[in-house]
Design an enzyme around this catalytic site. Structure first.
Site, mmCIF file in Angstrom:
data_model
loop_
_atom_site.group_PDB
_atom_site.id
_atom_site.type_symbol
_atom_site.label_atom_id
_atom_site.label_comp_id
_atom_site.label_asym_id
_atom_site.label_seq_id
_atom_site.Cartn_x
_atom_site.Cartn_y
_atom_site.Cartn_z
ATOM 1 N N LEU A 86 5.095 12.124 -0.984
ATOM 2 C CA LEU A 86 6.107 11.171 -1.495
ATOM 3 C C LEU A 86 7.204 10.977 -0.451
ATOM 4 O O LEU A 86 8.376 11.267 -0.699
ATOM 5 C CB LEU A 86 6.675 11.649 -2.835
ATOM 6 C CG LEU A 86 7.345 10.552 -3.657
ATOM 7 C CD1 LEU A 86 6.312 9.573 -4.224
ATOM 8 C CD2 LEU A 86 8.169 11.132 -4.803
ATOM 9 N N ARG B 20 4.564 18.474 -0.299
ATOM 10 C CA ARG B 20 4.642 19.883 0.098
ATOM 11 C C ARG B 20 5.855 20.558 -0.549
ATOM 12 O O ARG B 20 5.745 21.644 -1.088
ATOM 13 C CB ARG B 20 4.693 20.011 1.624
ATOM 14 C CG ARG B 20 4.126 21.315 2.109
ATOM 15 C CD ARG B 20 3.921 21.342 3.596
ATOM 16 N NE ARG B 20 2.805 20.534 4.060
ATOM 17 C CZ ARG B 20 1.519 20.864 3.951
ATOM 18 N NH1 ARG B 20 1.180 21.989 3.371
ATOM 19 N NH2 ARG B 20 0.570 20.074 4.402
ATOM 20 N N ARG C 43 -4.215 8.808 7.714
ATOM 21 C CA ARG C 43 -5.073 9.076 8.863
ATOM 22 C C ARG C 43 -6.412 9.586 8.364
ATOM 23 O O ARG C 43 -6.464 10.347 7.371
ATOM 24 C CB ARG C 43 -4.441 10.143 9.773
ATOM 25 C CG ARG C 43 -3.272 9.645 10.599
ATOM 26 C CD ARG C 43 -3.686 8.587 11.611
ATOM 27 N NE ARG C 43 -2.588 8.121 12.437
ATOM 28 C CZ ARG C 43 -1.868 7.022 12.205
ATOM 29 N NH1 ARG C 43 -2.119 6.267 11.155
ATOM 30 N NH2 ARG C 43 -0.904 6.651 13.031
ATOM 31 N N GLU D 140 -12.435 5.854 14.944
ATOM 32 C CA GLU D 140 -12.085 4.423 14.946
ATOM 33 C C GLU D 140 -12.247 3.889 16.360
ATOM 34 O O GLU D 140 -11.858 4.581 17.302
ATOM 35 C CB GLU D 140 -10.632 4.230 14.499
ATOM 36 C CG GLU D 140 -10.376 4.681 13.073
ATOM 37 C CD GLU D 140 -8.904 4.561 12.668
ATOM 38 O OE1 GLU D 140 -8.102 3.986 13.440
ATOM 39 O OE2 GLU D 140 -8.568 5.057 11.587
ATOM 40 N N HIS E 229 -7.907 -0.454 9.913
ATOM 41 C CA HIS E 229 -6.639 0.173 10.338
ATOM 42 C C HIS E 229 -5.620 -0.918 10.706
ATOM 43 O O HIS E 229 -5.189 -1.027 11.858
ATOM 44 C CB HIS E 229 -6.837 1.141 11.509
ATOM 45 C CG HIS E 229 -5.689 2.106 11.653
ATOM 46 N ND1 HIS E 229 -5.797 3.329 12.217
ATOM 47 C CD2 HIS E 229 -4.377 2.002 11.292
ATOM 48 C CE1 HIS E 229 -4.636 3.948 12.213
ATOM 49 N NE2 HIS E 229 -3.740 3.147 11.651
HETATM 50 C C1 DGY Z 1 1.043 3.645 12.469
HETATM 51 O O1 DGY Z 1 2.032 2.982 12.725
HETATM 52 O O2 DGY Z 1 0.981 4.855 12.643
HETATM 53 C C2 DGY Z 1 -0.113 2.889 11.905
HETATM 54 O O3 DGY Z 1 -1.163 3.693 11.562
HETATM 55 C C3 DGY Z 1 -0.580 1.852 12.894
HETATM 56 O O4 DGY Z 1 -0.893 2.454 14.089
#
Ligand code: DGY
Length: 315
Positions: A154, A177, A233, A262, A280
């Site tokens: 959050l 966390r 991620r 990716e 992404h």
């Molecule tokens: C970020 O800004 O970390 C996004 O994943 C785009 O790279």
């Protein structure tokens, strides 16, 4: 005539931003250099600042070639390609652009949630292929209103997603966390959150501390009707466990903006019918990419004016 400060550009920004940077600084551009090692060797020591993106490596060898580096101005939220330990040790400041991309990333999470919940990708194919004519009504989908969304992390993005989903009648709970002072219930762990949710959205930062946080157990707790959304991620989700669960019906659907690798994708993922895939691109709008580049420029300007950085990250 005053000389312009030297800046090492490890990742090109939007053309308009590059033109602005070119006016104020002497740029050493990694992408334009035929011999990158020679670029660092020749100009590295002159550069007190680096302009880059969190996907472009900034490892020990590169940091060693930048012995006077004081600031890394990064045009992304994440920065897992950097050797943060060495940067912290050497007192190198870091700025990112979370503040500029927050709304677009939260919108993307909601877009993936709705698209998966209502079967948008399959429905689009149904119309195009003529299946609507052949088979009649598209299968019934599930309402979003009244469903339960669990938010993993959050922070500012998780909170922006919660506000959007709440406005659509979705019930929110979260895991962080350390629990936050928030209006939504906190779950003691991610597995419990998954058990109590119809959809789980992952927003925590990548890196070693969150690797495979969405484990096989969490995925199975979400279950055969569950939807997993990842806009953070790929490393945060155990992708092999996710693919196996999607294939065997132990997870209902995954809606993803980020992946273990990716841009190359595993055939076993992209051949699944129960996934909704985005490349992404959560921050990929003209407005946000311009705002991100502007923040990089503003942070550099603040540094050279001796003013506080606008969006410093605590290392
Ligand atoms: C970020 O800004 O970390 C996004 O994943 C785009 O790279």
């Amino acid at each position: 005539m005053t000389t312009k400060p030297d800046v090492m550009v490890l990742y090109e920004q939007r053309p308009k931003a590059m033109a602005q940077l070119e006016q104020a600084y002497t740029l050493h551009r990694w992408d334009k250099a035929a011999d990158k090692a020679a670029l660092l060797a020749e100009h590295g020591a002159k550069c007190r600042t680096v302009v880059t993106n969190g996907h472009a490596p900034l490892n020990k060898a590169m940091l060693d070639a930048l012995p006077n580096l004081k600031l890394v101005a990064c045009s992304s939220a994440g920065f897992e390609a950097f050797d943060i330990g060495i940067m912290a040790e050497r007192g190198i400041a870091l700025t990112n652009t979370s503040a500029a991309l927050l709304d677009d990333v939260a919108d993307t999470a909601i877009m993936l949630l709705l698209a998966a919940r209502r079967g948008l990708v399959a429905a689009d194919a149904y119309v195009r292929s003529g299946d609507w004519v052949k088979h009649g009504m598209f299968p019934l989908q599930r309402s979003l209103k009244g469903s339960r969304l669990g938010i993993v992390g959050l922070g500012s993005i998780g909170t922006a997603i919660a506000h959007r989903a709440q406005a659509m009648g979705v019930q929110i709970s979260y895991w962080n966390r350390s629990p936050k002072k928030a209006e939504w219930p906190h779950s003691p762990d991610v597995k419990t959150l998954a058990e109590q949710s119809d959809h789980l959205v992952v927003t925590v930062a990548g890196g070693p501390g969150t690797r495979a946080l969405i484990s096989r157990e969490v995925i199975e707790a979400l279950g055969p009707e569950g939807l997993l959304i990842n806009i953070s991620r790929g490393s945060v989700v155990d992708q092999d466990a996710m693919i196996a669960a999607l294939r065997d019906g132990r997870l209902g659907h995954a809606a993803l903006d980020v992946y273990a690798q990716e841009p190359t994708q595993e055939p076993s993922l992209v051949s699944l019918p129960n996934v909704t895939l985005y490349p992404h691109h959560a921050s990929g709008t003209v407005e946000t990419r311009d705002a991100m580049a502007q923040l990089v420029i503003d942070n550099l300007a603040a540094f050279y004016a001796g003013k506080p950085l606008l969006t410093a990250v605590k290392l």
